[in-house]
Design a protein around this motif. Structure first.
Motif, PDB file in Angstrom:
ATOM      1  N   SER A  99       0.842  -1.198   0.000  1.00  0.00           N
ATOM      2  CA  SER A  99       0.000   0.000   0.000  1.00  0.00           C
ATOM      3  C   SER A  99       0.881   1.255   0.000  1.00  0.00           C
ATOM      4  O   SER A  99       2.068   1.177   0.346  1.00  0.00           O
ATOM      5  CB  SER A  99      -0.876   0.013   1.238  1.00  0.00           C
ATOM      6  OG  SER A  99      -0.076   0.313   2.370  1.00  0.00           O
ATOM      7  N   PRO A 100       0.315   2.404  -0.359  1.00  0.00           N
ATOM      8  CA  PRO A 100       1.093   3.647  -0.309  1.00  0.00           C
ATOM      9  C   PRO A 100       1.737   3.888   1.055  1.00  0.00           C
ATOM     10  O   PRO A 100       2.901   4.291   1.134  1.00  0.00           O
ATOM     11  CB  PRO A 100       0.045   4.726  -0.632  1.00  0.00           C
ATOM     12  CG  PRO A 100      -0.951   4.035  -1.491  1.00  0.00           C
ATOM     13  CD  PRO A 100      -1.031   2.623  -0.961  1.00  0.00           C
ATOM     14  N   SER A 101       1.007   3.609   2.131  1.00  0.00           N
ATOM     15  CA  SER A 101       1.607   3.881   3.443  1.00  0.00           C
ATOM     16  C   SER A 101       2.742   2.915   3.754  1.00  0.00           C
ATOM     17  O   SER A 101       3.708   3.282   4.430  1.00  0.00           O
ATOM     18  CB  SER A 101       0.557   3.883   4.552  1.00  0.00           C
ATOM     19  OG  SER A 101      -0.033   2.625   4.666  1.00  0.00           O
ATOM     20  N   ARG A 127      -2.974   1.354  -8.602  1.00  0.00           N
ATOM     21  CA  ARG A 127      -2.345   1.068  -7.311  1.00  0.00           C
ATOM     22  C   ARG A 127      -0.818   1.063  -7.361  1.00  0.00           C
ATOM     23  O   ARG A 127      -0.164   1.637  -6.487  1.00  0.00           O
ATOM     24  CB  ARG A 127      -2.857  -0.290  -6.827  1.00  0.00           C
ATOM     25  CG  ARG A 127      -2.252  -0.823  -5.568  1.00  0.00           C
ATOM     26  CD  ARG A 127      -2.665  -0.037  -4.330  1.00  0.00           C
ATOM     27  NE  ARG A 127      -2.350  -0.805  -3.139  1.00  0.00           N
ATOM     28  CZ  ARG A 127      -3.248  -1.308  -2.325  1.00  0.00           C
ATOM     29  NH1 ARG A 127      -4.522  -1.109  -2.532  1.00  0.00           N
ATOM     30  NH2 ARG A 127      -2.872  -2.007  -1.285  1.00  0.00           N
ATOM     31  N   ARG A 130       0.402   4.536  -7.568  1.00  0.00           N
ATOM     32  CA  ARG A 130       0.170   5.237  -6.298  1.00  0.00           C
ATOM     33  C   ARG A 130       1.195   4.808  -5.256  1.00  0.00           C
ATOM     34  O   ARG A 130       1.717   5.626  -4.508  1.00  0.00           O
ATOM     35  CB  ARG A 130      -1.222   4.928  -5.738  1.00  0.00           C
ATOM     36  CG  ARG A 130      -2.299   5.241  -6.698  1.00  0.00           C
ATOM     37  CD  ARG A 130      -3.504   5.885  -6.036  1.00  0.00           C
ATOM     38  NE  ARG A 130      -4.230   6.565  -7.069  1.00  0.00           N
ATOM     39  CZ  ARG A 130      -3.914   7.798  -7.484  1.00  0.00           C
ATOM     40  NH1 ARG A 130      -2.975   8.482  -6.895  1.00  0.00           N
ATOM     41  NH2 ARG A 130      -4.578   8.333  -8.480  1.00  0.00           N
TER      42      ARG A 130
END
Lengths: 262, 225
Positions: A99-101, A127, A130
């Motif tokens: 994920s981005p985080s 995704r 990103r």
């Protein structure tokens, strides 16, 4: 040392992102910089192949994110240069695995340990894209002097502006001076006319790219390669040096100076 | 299926799940939504959400972080409905839809053939590929409209720059609307119900105004007076 995180993205596939990340990394590491490359293309990884490191992969980015190994264990050290590392992508998963985080946390952990973190973004604007821009301090947009690639680059630049990740810098890759002269290919001016962002590199078409990729030896190692030279120049510009751009029309150099890192 | 807490409502609609926010603090609302999702993660996996943000004024950071958090739970935020034009603009800039197929309310429809005498929408930057602008009145773009960008206006559209993208003026049926540009070279031009393409592909545009004359789309050089 606090690293700068630089992501190379394009929208369009096949324009040369992976090749450029590999070569710019070699360029920076050859200048004594400590560089960690991260392959953001989970499921379709290529950066390991282009760097010639694919048979040394034990752990990958997804292993780090899912806690099966420590960050250091996934970093493959390139034997040709003292300070070049790769964190490969996973081939048996897909982009939803990260994920981005996750990327932001990973880069925060790496920042104190190196000078540059180069992230190879996949094609597209979903995704994987990103994930790859989430931690970026600077984004390099890559395009070919060709209408479809330029349209996609324009879209990506718009997204980067909208999400306050700009201003991006532009690399024009695979330019063929003879075709530009005949009027069969977009010129540098044509591309800049539409995209209107700062240029950081012009790289000529070079069939040695394919040979280099097959061998796992980036062209930036070869002083006689014009594309390799162009990538070395991009690395120098990232370091703040003023390097004249390749003169596409006359195969020489002209004085459009890039004014360095801000 | 209707699920309600004190602050948010979640309802199944044809386009996915409609999440309606009240007027409470944004952080409280988003936390409540995430709690809902964590209670039944399998139900929400792969869900597509339309957010009705009501009167909240949202900037890039709020929408981007909500979208990213939802994405980590396997949920796609694809549209944002709002009473605030700031929020609507932010959503459009991020590539989110701002309308779903059924109009929000029949009473909101603009009467046909009325040139809006409200303020025109003034856009002070180039519209890049993939940008879509929708506005019921007149639109002025102080910049270029790149190929792949779209301007849909109920009224007229003036581009103080290069028009190379798609423009639809008089989108609600107003046949008096006109389109003008300093360099007129649209990918495709529409006024009211008529569509046309430029006669010469990739030609450098000139200062021209296009209008509907006897049902035909005509572009002519701009002459004052």
């Amino acid at each position: 040392m606090t690293a700068s995180v630089v992501t190379v993205t394009s929208g369009k596939g096949g324009v040369g992102k992976t090749t450029s990340v590999a070569n710019i990394a070699v360029g920076l590491a050859s200048q004594g910089q400590r560089v960690v490359c991260i392959d953001g293309d989970i499921g379709l990884r290529n950066l390991d192949v282009v760097l010639g490191l694919e048979n040394r992969i034990v752990y990958d980015l997804v292993d780090v994110v899912e806690g099966r190994c420590r960050l250091r264990q996934a970093m493959i050290r390139d034997k040709r240069l003292p300070e070049l590392y790769l964190i490969p992508a996973a081939q048996t998963r897909d982009k939803s695995a990260v994920s981005p985080s996750d990327m932001v946390h990973l880069c925060d952990e790496l920042r104190q340990e190196c000078d540059w973190i180069l992230i190879d973004s996949p094609a597209g604007i979903e995704r994987g894209f990103r994930n790859s821009i989430a931690a970026a301090d600077k984004v390099l947009v890559m395009t070919n002097p060709e209408v479809s690639a330029v349209r996609d680059a324009d879209r990506v630049i718009g997204i980067l502006d909208a999400e306050e990740k700009g201003p991006a810098s532009l690399i024009i890759n695979r330019i063929k001076p003879a075709m530009v002269k005949r009027g069969d290919m977009l010129s540098v001016e044509d591309v800049l006319d539409l995209l209107a962002i700062q240029l950081i590199g012009i790289v000529p078409e070079d069939e040695n790219v394919i040979v280099a990729s097959n061998r796992g030896t980036p062209m930036a190692f070869d002083d006689k390669s014009r594309a390799g030279q162009a990538f070395q120049n991009i690395a120098k510009r990232l370091l703040g040096e003023e390097v004249p751009f390749l003169d596409v029309e006359n195969q020489g150099f002209f004085q459009r100076i890039f004014s360095g890192r801000k | 299926m209707l699920k309600e807490t004190t602050t948010i409502q979640i309802k199944g609609i044809r386009e996915g799940l409609l999440v309606s926010f009240g007027d409470e603090d944004w952080d409280i609302l988003t936390s409540a939504l995430i709690n809902q999702i964590n209670e039944r993660p399998n139900f929400y996996q792969s869900a597509r959400i339309v957010l009705d943000a009501g009167s909240h004024t949202l900037g890039v950071n709020e929408l981007v972080s909500l979208r990213d958090v939802l994405s980590e739970h396997g949920i796609t935020l694809w549209a944002v409905l709002s009473n605030s034009s700031t929020t609507e603009q932010t959503a459009q800039n991020l590539g989110l839809a701002t309308r779903i197929s059924k109009p929000k309310s029949i009473n909101d429809e603009e009467p046909v053939d009325r040139i809006s005498d409200e303020k025109a929408l003034w856009i002070q930057h180039t519209l890049r590929s993939g940008t879509r602008i929708e506005f019921p009145g007149n639109v002025i773009v102080f910049g270029d409209v790149n190929p792949g960008a779209e301007v849909m206006a109920g009224g007229s559209v003036l581009v103080w720059g290069r028009l190379r993208g798609l423009v639809h003026a008089g989108a609600n049926g107003n046949e008096e609307a006109v389109v003008g540009a300093l360099e007129f070279s649209p990918m495709q031009l529409r006024i009211a119900g008529k569509i046309a393409v430029s006669p010469k592909k990739n030609a450098k545009g000139k200062l021209e105004i296009a209008k509907l004359v006897d049902g035909n789309l005509i572009a002519e050089p701009w002459k004052s007076g």
